[in-house]
Design an enzyme around this catalytic site. Structure first.
Site, short mmCIF file in Angstrom:
data_model
loop_
_atom_site.label_atom_id
_atom_site.label_comp_id
_atom_site.label_asym_id
_atom_site.label_seq_id
_atom_site.Cartn_x
_atom_site.Cartn_y
_atom_site.Cartn_z
N GLU A 98 7.75 15.68 16.14
CA GLU A 98 8.40 15.53 14.83
C GLU A 98 7.77 16.55 13.86
O GLU A 98 6.55 16.59 13.70
CB GLU A 98 8.17 14.12 14.27
CG GLU A 98 8.87 13.91 12.93
CD GLU A 98 8.60 12.53 12.32
OE1 GLU A 98 7.43 12.11 12.29
OE2 GLU A 98 9.56 11.89 11.87
N THR A 119 4.05 8.10 13.70
CA THR A 119 3.83 7.38 14.96
C THR A 119 2.34 7.23 15.26
O THR A 119 1.89 6.16 15.70
CB THR A 119 4.58 8.09 16.10
OG1 THR A 119 5.98 7.95 15.83
CG2 THR A 119 4.28 7.49 17.46
N GLU A 167 8.15 1.03 11.71
CA GLU A 167 9.26 1.98 11.49
C GLU A 167 8.62 3.36 11.51
O GLU A 167 8.00 3.77 10.52
CB GLU A 167 9.92 1.73 10.12
CG GLU A 167 10.54 0.35 9.95
CD GLU A 167 11.83 0.18 10.73
OE1 GLU A 167 12.40 1.19 11.19
OE2 GLU A 167 12.26 -0.97 10.90
N GLY A 175 5.88 4.78 8.64
CA GLY A 175 5.09 6.00 8.55
C GLY A 175 5.09 6.72 9.88
O GLY A 175 5.97 6.52 10.72
N LYS A 186 0.88 -1.18 0.00
CA LYS A 186 0.00 0.00 0.00
C LYS A 186 0.91 1.22 0.00
O LYS A 186 1.49 1.59 1.01
CB LYS A 186 -0.90 -0.07 1.24
CG LYS A 186 -1.41 1.19 1.88
CD LYS A 186 -2.27 2.08 1.09
CE LYS A 186 -2.67 3.33 1.84
NZ LYS A 186 -1.97 4.51 1.30
N CYS A 213 12.87 10.43 8.19
CA CYS A 213 12.63 9.94 9.55
C CYS A 213 13.88 10.15 10.40
O CYS A 213 13.81 10.33 11.59
CB CYS A 213 12.26 8.46 9.50
SG CYS A 213 13.48 7.44 8.68
#
Ligand code: NAD
Length: 498
Positions: A389, A234, A254, A232, A179, A288
């Site tokens: 982030e 959190t 991740e 992707g 996806k 990231c």
């Protein structure tokens, strides 16, 4: 069917490009121009179901399950060769799709075959084991494929991130439903042509495009999925893990980061300045691994920051397709607006904005989504810009005096993805690396990545590894088989056997 004149991408199921069940398509926007440049299928639960069924059927098909592990390795090597021939096309495609610099995507996709070759090598090298139980038993361990792997990926390096998951999963005999992010779907769909040409049997890898709500949720909830490998944000990862827990499906996560990049008083300050720039301004901070919290020892604070600012003063912001450009656009408009909000919040909470800070809209940059590289000083650990982030070119700079103080501050974060350490003192380098809560620590370097080295975070940055032997083993399930070799009569059935 789509009525657009733009190029159109369909979903890839059971070895064929097919239209989505309800015929809907989404525009994909080139972030450097702000204009739609292709349309991609906006699929839904019916398409997900077809894809998962195809993957399940392929799992036990003679064309796939009948391959020896060595033959699977050869197949993955053919994919690597095909990708080497398409590297330039894929680099161009991704640059137009997410705005990453062409020099960056050329490097990324020039190296793409290495990912497939690396995992190809593992296909026939994962062995079981005999374990020393007592008595007359033979007890051995088998590494089996898990089954159908759902690979859900973000937009910031889609072909690369999908390749890590697909290649590792295939090496171990699994099948996959991918996806892609709705922001960047074309590259992964193009990659399917290479897999097809290499001879990957139909149904072994399927791609369903569309939104997280329509496709992602249906994939996570599908009873035919055996493992969810997610990269992707959190918040999305947390939602997925909760859903997966209801079905007792394992997840590899991740996730995001808010990574510290620490410069000690004995560091090579020029290298450290470059490492800071690489950490937060390469890829416009949309990585990231972004080193978004920089800790500078008081003794070198001005020297390092002056070097960073001097280099950033003549940075070339612009068209990501131009070889000389150093910072391209933000990948999509809503994300640019989110970054601009964080810059406003930083100012409202009292941090000093000492560099950049805002949208860049001079000349032709006006139609694209450009944000100036931004530096905040006098930042505290409590501020939003230090804790959350941002995923953009926004740096928080914090002073420190002692090793203990900086380790405490660096670890005072919900995240634990990566960290940078700049020092010439070998004892300090290792000591600090061991003390930091981060899945990867870089000493006197930053943004160094390889499929050979496991990668994955701690805390809110996720769990599980990609890359290395650890990443390969994540794509297997471990089975223990006990065989009683004794001919003696069975003993007391009411006590535990050993
Ligand atoms: P995102 O979480 O918004 O989306 C990631 C993927 O999940 C997309 O394909 C999206 O459509 C899908 N998705 C969204 N909601 C879903 C749901 N409810 N169920 C299932 N799927 C869903 O992330 P993004 O904005 O695309 O990517 C940026 C984030 O990715 C950042 O946080 C970044 O740190 C992280 N990232 C992490 C790594 C890593 O290796 N740790 C690498 C790259 C990016």
């Amino acid at each position: 069917m789509s009525t657009t004149t733009l190029p159109t991408y369909d979903i890839f199921i059971d070895g064929e490009y097919v239209t989505p069940a309800d015929g809907r398509y989404l525009d994909s926007i080139n972030p450097a121009t702000g204009k739609a440049w292709y349309q991609v299928a906006s699929a839904g639960a019916v398409d997900v179901d077809r894809a998962v069924r195809a993957a399940r059927a392929a799992l036990t098909s003679p064309a796939w399950a009948g391959l020896t592990p060595s033959a699977r390795g050869r197949l993955l090597r053919r994919v690597a060769d095909g990708l080497a021939a398409r590297a330039e096309d894929l680099a161009l495609l991704e640059t137009n799709d997410n705005g990453k610099l062409i020099r960056d995507t050329r490097a990324l996709y020039g190296n793409l075959p290495l990912i497939w070759e690396y995992f190809a090598g593992w296909a026939d090298k994962v062995s079981g084991e005999v374990v020393p139980t007592v008595g007359t038993n033979l007890t051995y361990l088998r590494r089996e494929p898990i089954g159908v792997v759902a690979a859900i990926v973000p937009w910031n390096a889609p072909i690369n991130l999908a390749s890590h998951k697909i290649a590792a999963a295939l090496a171990m005999g699994n099948t996959v439903v991918v996806k892609p992010s709705e922001i960047t779907s074309a590259g992964i769909l193009e990659m399917m042509k290479v897999l097809d040409e290499a001879g990957v049997p139909r149904g072994v890898v399927n791609v369903v495009t569309g939104t997280g709500a329509d496709v992602g949720e249906a994939l996570v909830a599908h009873p035919g999925v055996d493992l969810i490998a997610f990269t992707g944000g959190t918040a999305t990862g947390t939602a997925i893990a909760k859903k997966a827990a209801e079905r007792h499906v394992p997840v590899l996560l991740e996730l995001g980061g808010k990574s510290p990049n620490i410069v000690f008083d004995d560091a090579n300050t020029s290298n450290a300045a470059n490492g800071i720039i690489s950490g937060i301004f390469a890829a416009g901070g949309q990585a990231c691994t972004a080193g978004s919290r920089v800790y500078l020892h008081n003794a070198v604070y001005d020297e390092v920051l002056d070097k960073v600012k001097a280099r950033m003063s003549d940075i070339r912001l612009g068209n990501p397709l131009a070889d000389e450009t150093e910072i391209g656009p933000i990948a999509y408009e809503a994300h640019m607006n989110r970054i601009l909000d964080y810059i406003r919040i930083g100012q409202e909470e009292g941090a000093d904005l000492t560099f950049g800070g805002g949208r860049v809209s001079d000349g032709e940059l006006g139609s694209g989504f450009y944000v100036a590289p931004t530096i905040f000083e006098n930042v505290t650990s409590q501020m939003t810009i230090t804790r959350e982030e941002i995923f953009g070119p926004v740096l928080s700079v914090i002073r420190f005096d002692s090793d203990e103080e900086v380790v405490r501050q660096a670890n005072d974060s919900a995240f634990g993805l990566v960290a940078g350490v700049w020092t010439q003192n070998v004892n300090r380098a290792h000591r600090i690396a061991h003390q930091l809560d981060a899945g990867t620590v870089w000493v006197n370097t930053y943004r160094a990545l390889s499929p050979v080295a496991p990668f994955g975070g701690f805390k809110a940055s996720g769990h599980g590894k990609e890359g290395g032997e650890s990443g390969v083993l994540e794509m297997t399930r471990l089975k223990t088989v006990w065989v009683n070799l004794s001919d003696a009569p069975t003993n007391d059935p009411f006590i535990i056997q050993k």
